[in-house]
Design a protein around this motif. Structure first.
Motif, short mmCIF file in Angstrom:
data_model
loop_
_atom_site.label_atom_id
_atom_site.label_comp_id
_atom_site.label_asym_id
_atom_site.label_seq_id
_atom_site.Cartn_x
_atom_site.Cartn_y
_atom_site.Cartn_z
N VAL A 1 0.82 -1.22 0.00
CA VAL A 1 0.00 0.00 0.00
C VAL A 1 0.85 1.27 0.00
O VAL A 1 0.42 2.31 -0.51
CB VAL A 1 -1.01 0.06 1.18
N VAL A 2 2.05 1.20 0.56
CA VAL A 2 2.88 2.40 0.67
C VAL A 2 3.48 2.77 -0.70
O VAL A 2 3.43 3.93 -1.11
CB VAL A 2 3.99 2.19 1.73
N LEU A 3 4.02 1.79 -1.40
CA LEU A 3 4.71 2.13 -2.67
C LEU A 3 3.75 2.67 -3.74
O LEU A 3 4.13 3.59 -4.47
CB LEU A 3 5.53 0.94 -3.18
N PRO A 4 2.51 2.15 -3.84
CA PRO A 4 1.62 2.74 -4.85
C PRO A 4 1.29 4.22 -4.59
O PRO A 4 0.83 4.90 -5.49
CB PRO A 4 0.35 1.87 -4.76
N LEU A 5 1.51 4.69 -3.36
CA LEU A 5 1.20 6.10 -3.04
C LEU A 5 2.41 7.02 -3.17
O LEU A 5 2.27 8.24 -3.09
CB LEU A 5 0.66 6.20 -1.60
N LEU A 6 3.59 6.42 -3.33
CA LEU A 6 4.83 7.19 -3.27
C LEU A 6 5.15 7.81 -4.63
O LEU A 6 5.22 7.10 -5.62
CB LEU A 6 5.96 6.24 -2.85
N ASP A 7 5.33 9.15 -4.63
CA ASP A 7 5.69 9.81 -5.88
C ASP A 7 7.16 9.64 -6.23
O ASP A 7 7.53 9.56 -7.39
CB ASP A 7 5.38 11.32 -5.78
N ALA A 8 8.02 9.58 -5.21
CA ALA A 8 9.47 9.58 -5.43
C ALA A 8 9.93 8.33 -6.17
O ALA A 8 9.25 7.30 -6.14
CB ALA A 8 10.19 9.69 -4.09
N ASN A 9 11.09 8.44 -6.79
CA ASN A 9 11.68 7.32 -7.53
C ASN A 9 12.36 6.36 -6.54
O ASN A 9 13.29 6.75 -5.83
CB ASN A 9 12.68 7.88 -8.55
N LEU A 10 11.90 5.13 -6.49
CA LEU A 10 12.38 4.18 -5.47
C LEU A 10 13.85 3.82 -5.66
O LEU A 10 14.61 3.76 -4.69
CB LEU A 10 11.50 2.92 -5.49
N ALA A 11 14.26 3.57 -6.88
CA ALA A 11 15.66 3.17 -7.12
C ALA A 11 16.60 4.29 -6.66
O ALA A 11 17.64 4.03 -6.05
CB ALA A 11 15.88 2.84 -8.58
N GLU A 12 16.21 5.55 -6.95
CA GLU A 12 17.06 6.68 -6.52
C GLU A 12 17.16 6.72 -5.00
O GLU A 12 18.24 6.93 -4.44
CB GLU A 12 16.48 8.00 -7.02
N LEU A 13 16.02 6.52 -4.32
CA LEU A 13 16.04 6.52 -2.85
C LEU A 13 16.94 5.42 -2.32
O LEU A 13 17.70 5.61 -1.36
CB LEU A 13 14.62 6.32 -2.30
N CYS A 14 16.86 4.24 -2.93
CA CYS A 14 17.68 3.11 -2.47
C CYS A 14 19.16 3.39 -2.69
O CYS A 14 19.99 3.06 -1.84
CB CYS A 14 17.26 1.83 -3.19
N LEU A 15 19.48 4.02 -3.83
CA LEU A 15 20.89 4.36 -4.09
C LEU A 15 21.38 5.40 -3.08
O LEU A 15 22.53 5.35 -2.62
CB LEU A 15 21.05 4.89 -5.51
N GLN A 16 20.49 6.33 -2.72
CA GLN A 16 20.86 7.33 -1.71
C GLN A 16 21.09 6.66 -0.36
O GLN A 16 22.03 6.97 0.35
CB GLN A 16 19.76 8.41 -1.61
N SER A 17 20.23 5.71 -0.02
CA SER A 17 20.41 4.97 1.22
C SER A 17 21.73 4.22 1.22
O SER A 17 22.41 4.11 2.25
CB SER A 17 19.24 4.00 1.42
N ALA A 18 22.11 3.72 0.05
CA ALA A 18 23.37 2.97 -0.06
C ALA A 18 24.59 3.90 -0.07
O ALA A 18 25.71 3.43 -0.20
CB ALA A 18 23.34 2.12 -1.33
N GLY A 19 24.33 5.22 0.04
CA GLY A 19 25.44 6.18 0.16
C GLY A 19 25.96 6.67 -1.17
O GLY A 19 27.01 7.32 -1.22
N ARG A 20 25.25 6.38 -2.28
CA ARG A 20 25.76 6.79 -3.59
C ARG A 20 25.49 8.26 -3.89
O ARG A 20 26.14 8.85 -4.74
CB ARG A 20 25.15 5.91 -4.70
N SER A 21 24.50 8.88 -3.24
CA SER A 21 24.25 10.32 -3.37
C SER A 21 23.46 10.77 -2.15
O SER A 21 22.91 9.93 -1.43
CB SER A 21 23.50 10.63 -4.68
N PRO A 22 23.41 12.10 -1.90
CA PRO A 22 22.79 12.55 -0.64
C PRO A 22 21.28 12.33 -0.59
O PRO A 22 20.59 12.43 -1.60
CB PRO A 22 23.11 14.05 -0.59
N LEU A 23 20.80 12.04 0.59
CA LEU A 23 19.39 11.78 0.87
C LEU A 23 18.75 13.07 1.42
O LEU A 23 19.40 13.83 2.11
CB LEU A 23 19.32 10.67 1.92
#
Ligand code: AMP
Ligand code: GLY
Length: 427
Positions: A295-317
């Motif tokens: 239910v959460v992901l269908p409501l999310l506007d943001a790009n999930l892969a970008e968020l995951c890469l940010q979490s992995a430290g590849r760019s700022p969150l």
């Protein structure tokens, strides 16, 4: 972008759906995946708790990002092995994943750092656990400390039930080694709320909050399960409540993990009880919730892969703490196999409904030797209705879940009832 996704459940199908919706050109490889994910990417059979096998696949495929869906590979150290080989990984280290894999560890972190939670003691000795249970009195909560697929918790209304739970977990070992240690915890009263923080270890962003329906039967009765349905948004999750959860729970937990030299990167799932004294942590999980993700992901506007890469430290969150959403509502109803949760009977033939406005996520599905779709797990499908109106999302989820053909299927017909009652009360 190439993504390797580990897992085979409804959560992973929802992640796969979101990745391909954000970017239809994404090259998705799932291990082991499921028949629903197979429509979105390539599925590779392997054991995802086998770090060497996962690393061999990642080394061969060279994905830009590896997303670890479930807790078992995280607890087995798969993310550490992948990181050691230079892969960008969404998911915490084995040490940080102890926030979920050991309820005793999580409780110690919370008590040491003043994070609001229920009072509890932990025991490896049955007689001591029994004494602590009697001292607490009923109601009381008995928890296997280790991983038990959401089934290791007994909320005991009477002393008899509590003693029975201790016998089952510690003497009869119904959860195996996961129950070698138990927590005896004070009973907390209130509404539950799941809040997800996606973090690089220091900075974090919060996703839309959800409420899970853990009990098997309508009206939130019956035994606890892995989750029979969920919905989002939750009107209890006001901006001020979320801000309080950020300040009192998420921020200090991330700080505590940094202080212990085991920073938490990935998805911190805060399972909260909204008590009269404020939000208290019932549990942490170290990955997306299932079925909340549906239910959460269908409501999310943001790009999930970008968020995951940010979490992995590849760019700022960040910089903002709360991620924007579409403004719609989403409700998911789980269709489970007959006999779930005690003894799910798999292998039943499955026919799925198709409607443009409803997402049918595969959770425990497979194919028989003839290639026909069958139930292969306890929770078989998660049927998500998405609509501008909460009531419509509830209705569509319920209607379409009822159209699923599976002999003896178990499903609830009241997912979202608390929110409907709240909204009716407010109007
Ligand atoms: P857990 O696996 O720790 O999330 O527990 C499963 C479910 O048991 C929770 O979602 C709650 O419904 C219930 N539960 C766990 N701990 C408590 C508690 N201390 N007081 C009341 N209910 C609890
Ligand atoms: N829905 C509960 C969990 O993911 O653990």
């Amino acid at each position: 972008m190439k993504v390797l996704l580990l897992g085979s459940g409804g959560r992973e199908h929802a992640i796969a759906w979101k990745l391909t919706r954000d970017d239809p050109s994404v090259d998705l490889i799932a291990a082991p995946g499921n028949p629903g994910i197979e429509e979105l990417g390539r599925c590779v059979r392997l054991s995802i708790t086998d770090a060497a096998a996962v690393c061999a696949l990642a080394d061969a495929e060279r994905p830009d990002l590896v997303i670890v869906g479930p807790e078992a590979p995280l607890a087995a150290g798969v993310s550490d092995a992948l990181r050691a080989r230079g892969h960008a990984v969404f998911g915490p280290s084995q040490a940080a994943a102890q926030l979920e894999s050991s309820k005793r560890y999580a409780k110690q972190v919370m008590l040491e750092h003043g994070i609001p939670t229920g009072v509890a003691s932990w025991h490896v000795d049955h007689a001591q656990a029994l004494a602590a249970t009697r001292l607490n009195g009923a109601p009381v909560v008995i928890k296997a400390s280790g991983l038990a697929a959401g089934k290791g918790v007994v909320v005991a209304a009477t002393m008899e039930e509590a003693e029975h739970a201790l016998d089952d977990i510690m003497l009869r070992s119904i959860h195996g080694a996961s129950g070698a240690e138990v927590l005896v915890e004070e009973y907390l009263e209130g509404e539950e709320l799941s809040v997800f923080a996606l973090t690089d270890g220091s900075t974090f962003v919060v996703l839309p909050a959800a409420q899970d329906h853990k009990r098997l039967l309508d009206g939130d009765r019956g035994p606890n399960t892995g989750g029979m349905g969920a919905y989002s948004p939750v009107s209890l999750a006001t901006a001020s409540l979320i801000s309080r959860v950020c300040d009192e729970v998420i921020e200090p937990t991330l700080a505590a993990m940094r202080k212990r030299s085991t920073p938490f990167q990935g998805l911190l799932y805060c399972g909260l009880m909204l008590t009269a004294d404020g939000p208290k942590v019932i549990e942490f999980n170290c990955r997306f919730g299932d079925p909340e993700t549906q239910v959460v992901l269908p409501l999310l506007d943001a790009n999930l892969a970008e968020l995951c890469l940010q979490s992995a430290g590849r760019s700022p969150l960040g910089p903002s703490r709360v991620l924007p959403t579409s403004g719609d509502s989403a409700v998911t109803t789980v269709v489970a196999a007959p006999g779930y949760p005690e003894a799910a009977r798999t292998g039943g033939l499955l026919t799925l409904p198709h409607h443009d406005d409803v997402l049918v996520f595969h959770a425990g599905t497979g194919r028989n030797p003839d290639g026909a779709l069958v139930a292969s797990g306890g929770r078989v499908l998660a049927v998500t209705g998405v609509a501008p109106d909460f009531q419509a999302a509830c209705r569509r989820s319920r209607e379409v879940a009822a159209e699923v053909v599976l002999d003896g299927a178990m499903l609830r017909s009241d997912i979202g009832w608390r929110e409907l009652a709240r909204r009716a009360g407010a109007s």
